[in-house]
Scaffold this motif. Structure first.
Motif, PDB file in Angstrom:
ATOM      1  N   ASN A  62      10.205  23.470  -2.263  1.00 39.93           N
ATOM      2  CA  ASN A  62      11.309  23.564  -3.219  1.00 39.93           C
ATOM      3  C   ASN A  62      11.009  22.778  -4.484  1.00 39.93           C
ATOM      4  O   ASN A  62      11.279  23.244  -5.602  1.00 39.93           O
ATOM      5  CB  ASN A  62      12.593  23.071  -2.567  1.00 39.93           C
ATOM      6  CG  ASN A  62      13.733  22.900  -3.550  1.00 39.93           C
ATOM      7  OD1 ASN A  62      14.111  21.770  -3.869  1.00 39.93           O
ATOM      8  ND2 ASN A  62      14.288  23.994  -4.039  1.00 39.93           N
ATOM      9  N   CYS A  66      10.733  24.455  -8.229  1.00 41.80           N
ATOM     10  CA  CYS A  66      11.590  24.043  -9.342  1.00 41.80           C
ATOM     11  C   CYS A  66      10.752  23.587 -10.534  1.00 41.80           C
ATOM     12  O   CYS A  66      11.046  23.929 -11.688  1.00 41.80           O
ATOM     13  CB  CYS A  66      12.529  22.927  -8.905  1.00 41.80           C
ATOM     14  SG  CYS A  66      13.842  23.451  -7.768  1.00 41.80           S
ATOM     15  N   ARG A  69       9.174  26.553 -12.179  1.00 38.86           N
ATOM     16  CA  ARG A  69      10.144  27.375 -12.917  1.00 38.86           C
ATOM     17  C   ARG A  69      10.438  26.772 -14.286  1.00 38.86           C
ATOM     18  O   ARG A  69      10.515  27.499 -15.291  1.00 38.86           O
ATOM     19  CB  ARG A  69      11.432  27.512 -12.102  1.00 38.86           C
ATOM     20  CG  ARG A  69      12.470  28.444 -12.739  1.00 38.86           C
ATOM     21  CD  ARG A  69      11.958  29.885 -12.828  1.00 38.86           C
ATOM     22  NE  ARG A  69      12.895  30.752 -13.498  1.00 38.86           N
ATOM     23  CZ  ARG A  69      13.849  31.439 -12.870  1.00 38.86           C
ATOM     24  NH1 ARG A  69      14.003  31.317 -11.553  1.00 38.86           N
ATOM     25  NH2 ARG A  69      14.650  32.238 -13.551  1.00 38.86           N
ATOM     26  N   VAL A  70      10.614  25.446 -14.349  1.00 37.84           N
ATOM     27  CA  VAL A  70      10.913  24.856 -15.661  1.00 37.84           C
ATOM     28  C   VAL A  70       9.700  24.913 -16.580  1.00 37.84           C
ATOM     29  O   VAL A  70       9.855  25.022 -17.805  1.00 37.84           O
ATOM     30  CB  VAL A  70      11.445  23.411 -15.530  1.00 37.84           C
ATOM     31  CG1 VAL A  70      12.744  23.390 -14.742  1.00 37.84           C
ATOM     32  CG2 VAL A  70      10.421  22.455 -14.944  1.00 37.84           C
ATOM     33  N   VAL A 181      13.786  18.309 -14.192  1.00 33.16           N
ATOM     34  CA  VAL A 181      14.037  18.284 -12.752  1.00 33.16           C
ATOM     35  C   VAL A 181      14.419  16.864 -12.369  1.00 33.16           C
ATOM     36  O   VAL A 181      13.706  15.910 -12.707  1.00 33.16           O
ATOM     37  CB  VAL A 181      12.800  18.725 -11.932  1.00 33.16           C
ATOM     38  CG1 VAL A 181      13.086  18.568 -10.435  1.00 33.16           C
ATOM     39  CG2 VAL A 181      12.410  20.154 -12.253  1.00 33.16           C
ATOM     40  N   ARG A 183      15.482  14.784  -8.886  1.00 27.40           N
ATOM     41  CA  ARG A 183      15.582  14.863  -7.424  1.00 27.40           C
ATOM     42  C   ARG A 183      16.121  13.545  -6.905  1.00 27.40           C
ATOM     43  O   ARG A 183      15.526  12.492  -7.134  1.00 27.40           O
ATOM     44  CB  ARG A 183      14.223  15.160  -6.799  1.00 27.40           C
ATOM     45  CG  ARG A 183      14.320  15.434  -5.301  1.00 27.40           C
ATOM     46  CD  ARG A 183      12.977  15.795  -4.691  1.00 27.40           C
ATOM     47  NE  ARG A 183      13.156  16.345  -3.362  1.00 27.40           N
ATOM     48  CZ  ARG A 183      13.325  15.615  -2.257  1.00 27.40           C
ATOM     49  NH1 ARG A 183      13.343  14.297  -2.338  1.00 27.40           N
ATOM     50  NH2 ARG A 183      13.491  16.189  -1.085  1.00 27.40           N
ATOM     51  N   PHE A 208      16.904  21.578 -13.023  1.00 28.35           N
ATOM     52  CA  PHE A 208      17.328  21.596 -11.624  1.00 28.35           C
ATOM     53  C   PHE A 208      17.755  20.211 -11.152  1.00 28.35           C
ATOM     54  O   PHE A 208      17.129  19.202 -11.486  1.00 28.35           O
ATOM     55  CB  PHE A 208      16.194  22.092 -10.719  1.00 28.35           C
ATOM     56  CG  PHE A 208      15.887  23.553 -10.863  1.00 28.35           C
ATOM     57  CD1 PHE A 208      16.580  24.499 -10.118  1.00 28.35           C
ATOM     58  CD2 PHE A 208      14.902  23.983 -11.749  1.00 28.35           C
ATOM     59  CE1 PHE A 208      16.293  25.847 -10.245  1.00 28.35           C
ATOM     60  CE2 PHE A 208      14.607  25.332 -11.882  1.00 28.35           C
ATOM     61  CZ  PHE A 208      15.303  26.268 -11.139  1.00 28.35           C
ATOM     62  N   ILE A 210      18.102  18.424  -7.493  1.00 28.30           N
ATOM     63  CA  ILE A 210      17.763  18.553  -6.077  1.00 28.30           C
ATOM     64  C   ILE A 210      18.368  17.357  -5.350  1.00 28.30           C
ATOM     65  O   ILE A 210      18.146  16.216  -5.737  1.00 28.30           O
ATOM     66  CB  ILE A 210      16.243  18.592  -5.857  1.00 28.30           C
ATOM     67  CG1 ILE A 210      15.591  19.700  -6.693  1.00 28.30           C
ATOM     68  CG2 ILE A 210      15.922  18.780  -4.379  1.00 28.30           C
ATOM     69  CD1 ILE A 210      14.063  19.663  -6.690  1.00 28.30           C
ATOM     70  N   VAL A 239      18.279  24.345   0.706  1.00 31.05           N
ATOM     71  CA  VAL A 239      16.816  24.323   0.771  1.00 31.05           C
ATOM     72  C   VAL A 239      16.379  24.410   2.226  1.00 31.05           C
ATOM     73  O   VAL A 239      15.545  25.230   2.593  1.00 31.05           O
ATOM     74  CB  VAL A 239      16.253  23.040   0.122  1.00 31.05           C
ATOM     75  CG1 VAL A 239      14.739  22.984   0.290  1.00 31.05           C
ATOM     76  CG2 VAL A 239      16.631  22.974  -1.354  1.00 31.05           C
ATOM     77  N   HIS A 245      20.008  22.370  -3.790  1.00 27.49           N
ATOM     78  CA  HIS A 245      19.763  22.217  -5.218  1.00 27.49           C
ATOM     79  C   HIS A 245      20.684  23.150  -5.988  1.00 27.49           C
ATOM     80  O   HIS A 245      21.268  24.065  -5.438  1.00 27.49           O
ATOM     81  CB  HIS A 245      18.300  22.517  -5.568  1.00 27.49           C
ATOM     82  CG  HIS A 245      17.938  23.981  -5.558  1.00 27.49           C
ATOM     83  ND1 HIS A 245      17.631  24.677  -4.407  1.00 27.49           N
ATOM     84  CD2 HIS A 245      17.854  24.888  -6.560  1.00 27.49           C
ATOM     85  CE1 HIS A 245      17.355  25.921  -4.701  1.00 27.49           C
ATOM     86  NE2 HIS A 245      17.503  26.092  -6.013  1.00 27.49           N
ATOM     87  N   TRP A 246      20.830  22.870  -7.274  1.00 25.45           N
ATOM     88  CA  TRP A 246      21.471  23.816  -8.182  1.00 25.45           C
ATOM     89  C   TRP A 246      20.785  23.746  -9.529  1.00 25.45           C
ATOM     90  O   TRP A 246      20.106  22.770  -9.857  1.00 25.45           O
ATOM     91  CB  TRP A 246      22.974  23.600  -8.284  1.00 25.45           C
ATOM     92  CG  TRP A 246      23.469  22.437  -9.073  1.00 25.45           C
ATOM     93  CD1 TRP A 246      23.673  22.374 -10.411  1.00 25.45           C
ATOM     94  CD2 TRP A 246      23.863  21.142  -8.561  1.00 25.45           C
ATOM     95  NE1 TRP A 246      24.169  21.142 -10.777  1.00 25.45           N
ATOM     96  CE2 TRP A 246      24.305  20.371  -9.667  1.00 25.45           C
ATOM     97  CE3 TRP A 246      23.897  20.584  -7.283  1.00 25.45           C
ATOM     98  CZ2 TRP A 246      24.758  19.063  -9.517  1.00 25.45           C
ATOM     99  CZ3 TRP A 246      24.346  19.278  -7.146  1.00 25.45           C
ATOM    100  CH2 TRP A 246      24.770  18.526  -8.257  1.00 25.45           C
ATOM    101  N   ARG A 247      20.978  24.798 -10.303  1.00 24.98           N
ATOM    102  CA  ARG A 247      20.381  24.873 -11.633  1.00 24.98           C
ATOM    103  C   ARG A 247      21.461  24.761 -12.696  1.00 24.98           C
ATOM    104  O   ARG A 247      22.473  25.480 -12.632  1.00 24.98           O
ATOM    105  CB  ARG A 247      19.601  26.172 -11.812  1.00 24.98           C
ATOM    106  CG  ARG A 247      18.729  26.182 -13.070  1.00 24.98           C
ATOM    107  CD  ARG A 247      17.872  27.425 -13.177  1.00 24.98           C
ATOM    108  NE  ARG A 247      16.809  27.198 -14.148  1.00 24.98           N
ATOM    109  CZ  ARG A 247      15.982  28.151 -14.603  1.00 24.98           C
ATOM    110  NH1 ARG A 247      16.101  29.384 -14.150  1.00 24.98           N
ATOM    111  NH2 ARG A 247      15.046  27.850 -15.482  1.00 24.98           N
TER     112      ARG A 247
END
Length: 250
Positions: A62, A66, A69-70, A181, A183, A208, A210, A239, A245-247
Motif C-alpha cells: 500500500n 500510494c 501514484r503521487v 503521503v 503515514r 494520501f 495512511i 488496506v 487510507h484515504w486520498r
C-alpha cells in the motif's frame, strides 16, 4: 514507467524489510503465534524479532502504491511516517523514490526514538486504558539504529530527514512545507491526533493519508474525531485487517 529491474528491486525490498526471506520468528510473548507464520507476516499481525518492519507485506504494498501514484500524478510534497519503529516503511519510501529517480522529494522519519509516551492522569482515557508504554522495551528503537538500517540498504542520504522527539513537540514547528503521503503509526489517540492536527493541513490535494493502527480503538477514535471536526468525507479504504487510507480530494 518503472523498468522490470526496478519492479524486482522494490519487490525484493518489501520481502527483505518484512523478512519473509529468512522467516524470523515473532517475539515470544506477542499473541499466540508459535514460530513464523506466513499469513501473520503478510497481514502484519506479528512482532518480528529481526525484520525491519512489523506492518507486513500488504501494508508495505500500500505504501508503495500510494507513493507511486503521487509520483505519477505529480502531486507535490514530501513523504512522512510518524512512528517508525526500526524504520522499514520509511526505507521503502526512500527506495521507491530511488527506483523512480526522484530527487526533489524528502522522506521524513518522525519518532520519539523513546517508545510511546507514558500515560498519566491527564492522558486521553483510551490511551490510559491501553497503557501501551508497558511494552516500550520492544517499541523503543534508537535513532542511531534506524540510521544504521537505512545505511544497510544504501539509502541514508540528503533526502532522508529525521524528526526526533514527542509529536506534540516536534510536529507543530516541523520544517515540512508540503506532503504528498503521510503515514501515521502512533497507535495512541493523542499521537494520532497530534499528527493529523499538524500535518493534514500540509497534505496536497491528491495526497494520501495512511493510518496503520485503525483497528486499535484509540487511533480509530482520533481519526473519527478529526474527520468529524473538519468535515472530511473522503471514503476510508481498507488496506488489510489493520490499516486504512484515504486520498485528499479537496
Amino acid at each position: 514507467m518503472l523498468s522490470r529491474g526496478g519492479e524486482l528491486y522494490l519487490d525484493l525490498m518489501k520481502r527483505v524489510l518484512a523478512n519473509v526471506v529468512y522467516e524470523d520468528a515473532p517475539v515470544g510473548w506477542y499473541g499466540d503465534l508459535d514460530g513464523y507464520d506466513t499469513r501473520a507476516r503478510s497481514q502484519g499481525l506479528d512482532l518480528p524479532t529481526t525484520a525491519h518492519t512489523m506492518v507486513g507485506l500488504k501494508r508495505l504494498a500500500n505504501v508503495q502504491a500510494c507513493v507511486e501514484r503521487v509520483i505519477r500524478d505529480k502531486v507535490p510534497g514530501d513523504l512522512i511516517e510518524t512512528g517508525v519503529w526500526r524504520g522499514g516503511v520509511c526505507i521503502l519510501m526512500r527506495a521507491v523514490l530511488e527506483a523512480y529517480g526522484v530527487r526533489d522529494r524528502r522522506v521524513w522519519v518522525a519518532d520519539s526514538f523513546e517508545g510511546v509516551p507514558v500515560v498519566h492522569s491527564a492522558s486521553h482515557p483510551l490511551d490510559r486504558d491501553m497503557a501501551l508504554h508497558r511494552i516500550n522495551g520492544v517499541l523503543k528503537i534508537s535513532q542511531e539504529e534506524v540510521r544504521e538500517n537505512f545505511s544497510r540498504y544504501g539509502l541514508l542520504d540528503g533526502q532522508v530527514e529525521f524528526l526526533a522527539g514527542w509529536f506534540n513537540e516536534t510536529l507543530p514547528g516541523a520544517p515540512v512545507d508540503s506532503l504528498a503521503v503521510m503515514r501515521l503509526d502512533g497507535d495512541l489517540y493523542e499521537s494520532t491526533m497530534d499528527a493529523l492536527t499538524h500535518l493534514y493541513p500540509k497534505l496536497s490535494v491528491g495526497g494520501f493519508v495512511i493510518i496503520d493502527d485503525y483497528n486499535i480503538e484509540p487511533c480509530r477514535q482520533a481519526v473519527w474525531d478529526y474527520r468529524g471536526r473538519y468535515g472530511i468525507e473522503e471514503p476510508i479504504e481498507p488496506v488489510d485487517t489493520c490499516g486504512v487510507h484515504w486520498r485528499r480530494t479537496g
